[in-house]
Write a protein that holds these residues in place. Structure first.
Motif, PDB file in Angstrom:
ATOM      1  N   MET A   1      -2.525 -33.087  35.950  1.00 27.38           N
ATOM      2  CA  MET A   1      -3.800 -32.562  35.119  1.00 27.38           C
ATOM      3  C   MET A   1      -3.244 -30.885  34.544  1.00 27.38           C
ATOM      4  O   MET A   1      -2.827 -30.254  35.557  1.00 27.38           O
ATOM      5  N   VAL A   2      -3.674 -30.776  33.485  1.00 27.80           N
ATOM      6  CA  VAL A   2      -3.293 -29.210  32.842  1.00 27.80           C
ATOM      7  C   VAL A   2      -4.360 -28.405  33.085  1.00 27.80           C
ATOM      8  O   VAL A   2      -5.590 -28.677  32.758  1.00 27.80           O
ATOM      9  N   ARG A   3      -4.110 -27.432  33.891  1.00 29.45           N
ATOM     10  CA  ARG A   3      -5.575 -26.364  33.848  1.00 29.45           C
ATOM     11  C   ARG A   3      -5.977 -25.929  32.666  1.00 29.45           C
ATOM     12  O   ARG A   3      -5.024 -25.555  31.535  1.00 29.45           O
ATOM     13  N   MET A   4      -7.174 -25.549  32.277  1.00 30.48           N
ATOM     14  CA  MET A   4      -7.734 -25.283  31.041  1.00 30.48           C
ATOM     15  C   MET A   4      -7.015 -23.945  30.380  1.00 30.48           C
ATOM     16  O   MET A   4      -6.950 -23.672  29.278  1.00 30.48           O
ATOM     17  N   TYR A   5      -6.925 -23.139  31.711  1.00 27.26           N
ATOM     18  CA  TYR A   5      -6.349 -21.846  30.924  1.00 27.26           C
ATOM     19  C   TYR A   5      -4.871 -21.826  30.408  1.00 27.26           C
ATOM     20  O   TYR A   5      -4.705 -20.842  29.644  1.00 27.26           O
ATOM     21  N   ALA A   6      -4.145 -22.958  30.737  1.00 27.18           N
ATOM     22  CA  ALA A   6      -2.973 -23.217  30.062  1.00 27.18           C
ATOM     23  C   ALA A   6      -2.961 -23.793  28.694  1.00 27.18           C
ATOM     24  O   ALA A   6      -2.344 -23.202  27.955  1.00 27.18           O
ATOM     25  N   VAL A   7      -4.170 -24.403  28.510  1.00 28.69           N
ATOM     26  CA  VAL A   7      -4.435 -25.043  27.168  1.00 28.69           C
ATOM     27  C   VAL A   7      -4.825 -23.780  26.233  1.00 28.69           C
ATOM     28  O   VAL A   7      -4.374 -23.992  25.083  1.00 28.69           O
ATOM     29  N   THR A   8      -5.381 -22.859  26.962  1.00 29.39           N
ATOM     30  CA  THR A   8      -5.852 -22.094  26.123  1.00 29.39           C
ATOM     31  C   THR A   8      -5.074 -20.687  25.891  1.00 29.39           C
ATOM     32  O   THR A   8      -5.237 -19.746  25.387  1.00 29.39           O
ATOM     33  N   GLY A   9      -3.814 -20.954  26.682  1.00 26.57           N
ATOM     34  CA  GLY A   9      -2.984 -19.820  26.650  1.00 26.57           C
ATOM     35  C   GLY A   9      -3.340 -18.538  27.503  1.00 26.57           C
ATOM     36  O   GLY A   9      -3.041 -17.408  27.331  1.00 26.57           O
ATOM     37  N   GLY A  10      -4.380 -18.769  28.148  1.00 23.69           N
ATOM     38  CA  GLY A  10      -4.902 -17.892  28.996  1.00 23.69           C
ATOM     39  C   GLY A  10      -6.027 -17.082  28.631  1.00 23.69           C
ATOM     40  O   GLY A  10      -6.584 -16.112  28.935  1.00 23.69           O
ATOM     41  N   ARG A  11      -6.474 -17.227  27.358  1.00 19.66           N
ATOM     42  CA  ARG A  11      -7.450 -16.750  26.533  1.00 19.66           C
ATOM     43  C   ARG A  11      -8.832 -17.260  27.145  1.00 19.66           C
ATOM     44  O   ARG A  11      -9.017 -18.373  27.166  1.00 19.66           O
ATOM     45  N   THR A  12      -9.840 -16.131  27.113  1.00 20.51           N
ATOM     46  CA  THR A  12     -11.022 -16.593  27.206  1.00 20.51           C
ATOM     47  C   THR A  12     -12.197 -16.371  26.156  1.00 20.51           C
ATOM     48  O   THR A  12     -13.251 -16.838  26.381  1.00 20.51           O
ATOM     49  N   ALA A  13     -11.641 -15.683  25.097  1.00 22.04           N
ATOM     50  CA  ALA A  13     -12.722 -15.433  24.297  1.00 22.04           C
ATOM     51  C   ALA A  13     -12.040 -16.005  22.942  1.00 22.04           C
ATOM     52  O   ALA A  13     -10.686 -15.900  22.786  1.00 22.04           O
ATOM     53  N   PRO A  14     -12.739 -16.672  22.236  1.00 22.30           N
ATOM     54  CA  PRO A  14     -12.391 -17.068  20.802  1.00 22.30           C
ATOM     55  C   PRO A  14     -11.980 -15.902  19.831  1.00 22.30           C
ATOM     56  O   PRO A  14     -12.427 -14.848  19.952  1.00 22.30           O
ATOM     57  N   ARG A  15     -11.219 -16.385  18.901  1.00 24.00           N
ATOM     58  CA  ARG A  15     -10.629 -15.371  17.599  1.00 24.00           C
ATOM     59  C   ARG A  15     -11.904 -14.768  17.115  1.00 24.00           C
ATOM     60  O   ARG A  15     -11.591 -13.716  16.525  1.00 24.00           O
ATOM     61  N   THR A  16     -12.912 -15.605  16.796  1.00 22.12           N
ATOM     62  CA  THR A  16     -13.940 -15.307  15.882  1.00 22.12           C
ATOM     63  C   THR A  16     -15.234 -15.573  16.749  1.00 22.12           C
ATOM     64  O   THR A  16     -15.254 -16.190  17.602  1.00 22.12           O
ATOM     65  N   GLN A  17     -16.202 -14.686  16.398  1.00 23.11           N
ATOM     66  CA  GLN A  17     -17.533 -14.966  17.095  1.00 23.11           C
ATOM     67  C   GLN A  17     -18.107 -16.584  16.719  1.00 23.11           C
ATOM     68  O   GLN A  17     -17.921 -17.009  15.861  1.00 23.11           O
ATOM     69  N   LEU A  18     -18.310 -17.130  17.891  1.00 24.13           N
ATOM     70  CA  LEU A  18     -18.667 -18.694  17.776  1.00 24.13           C
ATOM     71  C   LEU A  18     -19.938 -18.877  18.665  1.00 24.13           C
ATOM     72  O   LEU A  18     -19.661 -18.800  19.813  1.00 24.13           O
ATOM     73  N   ALA A  19     -20.857 -19.264  18.187  1.00 30.07           N
ATOM     74  CA  ALA A  19     -22.285 -19.304  18.913  1.00 30.07           C
ATOM     75  C   ALA A  19     -22.092 -20.718  19.358  1.00 30.07           C
ATOM     76  O   ALA A  19     -21.629 -21.607  18.847  1.00 30.07           O
ATOM     77  N   MET A  20     -22.544 -21.130  20.549  1.00 33.85           N
ATOM     78  CA  MET A  20     -22.576 -22.414  21.246  1.00 33.85           C
ATOM     79  C   MET A  20     -23.411 -23.450  20.174  1.00 33.85           C
ATOM     80  O   MET A  20     -23.198 -24.662  20.539  1.00 33.85           O
ATOM     81  N   GLU A  21     -24.685 -22.881  19.366  1.00 27.37           N
ATOM     82  CA  GLU A  21     -25.262 -24.092  18.513  1.00 27.37           C
ATOM     83  C   GLU A  21     -24.544 -23.967  17.045  1.00 27.37           C
ATOM     84  O   GLU A  21     -24.958 -24.661  16.115  1.00 27.37           O
ATOM     85  N   ALA A  22     -23.497 -23.198  16.984  1.00 31.15           N
ATOM     86  CA  ALA A  22     -22.702 -23.635  15.785  1.00 31.15           C
ATOM     87  C   ALA A  22     -22.149 -24.955  15.547  1.00 31.15           C
ATOM     88  O   ALA A  22     -21.933 -25.637  16.541  1.00 31.15           O
ATOM     89  N   LEU A  23     -22.163 -25.397  14.399  1.00 29.89           N
ATOM     90  CA  LEU A  23     -22.065 -26.865  14.129  1.00 29.89           C
ATOM     91  C   LEU A  23     -20.499 -27.208  13.676  1.00 29.89           C
ATOM     92  O   LEU A  23     -20.372 -26.350  12.709  1.00 29.89           O
ATOM     93  N   VAL A  24     -19.674 -28.004  14.158  1.00 34.35           N
ATOM     94  CA  VAL A  24     -18.652 -28.226  13.693  1.00 34.35           C
ATOM     95  C   VAL A  24     -18.250 -29.663  13.323  1.00 34.35           C
ATOM     96  O   VAL A  24     -18.581 -30.527  13.649  1.00 34.35           O
ATOM     97  N   SER A  25     -17.233 -29.680  12.135  1.00 37.74           N
ATOM     98  CA  SER A  25     -17.130 -30.919  11.458  1.00 37.74           C
ATOM     99  C   SER A  25     -15.606 -30.996  11.393  1.00 37.74           C
ATOM    100  O   SER A  25     -15.022 -29.695  11.054  1.00 37.74           O
TER     101      SER A  25
END
Length: 107
Positions: A1-25
């Motif tokens: 199992m790969v740890r999530m911080y490895a998947v994100t490259g150790g980043r914890t903040a998105p590149r842009t503002q991203l609200a939890m209610e933002a809709l994604v398609s």
């Protein structure tokens, strides 16, 4: 199992503002190939139906911060489209709150 911080490259903040209610398609009708990480492929498949970032987090079983980073990265690569909610100065409208509540009930 790969740890999530490895998947994100150790980043914890998105590149842009991203609200939890933002809709994604999904930005593509084709399935992503094996050249993409598993999480990207799953998010792309999930987002064939419009989903909120919070829903993606819950369905993937990853922390919200990880989901935000992954979705933000996918948006930068043109793999998904993010539809940011319009919020008035008075706060979110009743329609948005009802949509969020409905989404939570479906989880």
């Amino acid at each position: 199992m790969v740890r999530m911080y490895a998947v994100t490259g150790g980043r914890t903040a998105p590149r842009t503002q991203l609200a939890m209610e933002a809709l994604v398609s999904s930005a593509t009708s084709a399935q992503l190939g094996l050249s993409y990480i598993r999480e990207y492929r799953v998010i792309s498949d999930l987002c064939r139906q419009i989903r909120s970032v919070a829903e993606i987090s819950a369905l993937l079983g990853v922390p919200l911060g990880v989901a935000r980073v992954l979705v933000s990265d996918m948006e930068a690569e043109g793999l998904v489209r993010v539809h940011h909610p319009q919020i008035d100065q008075d706060g979110p409208g009743l329609h948005l709150l009802e949509r969020v509540l409905s989404g939570l009930h479906r989880l």
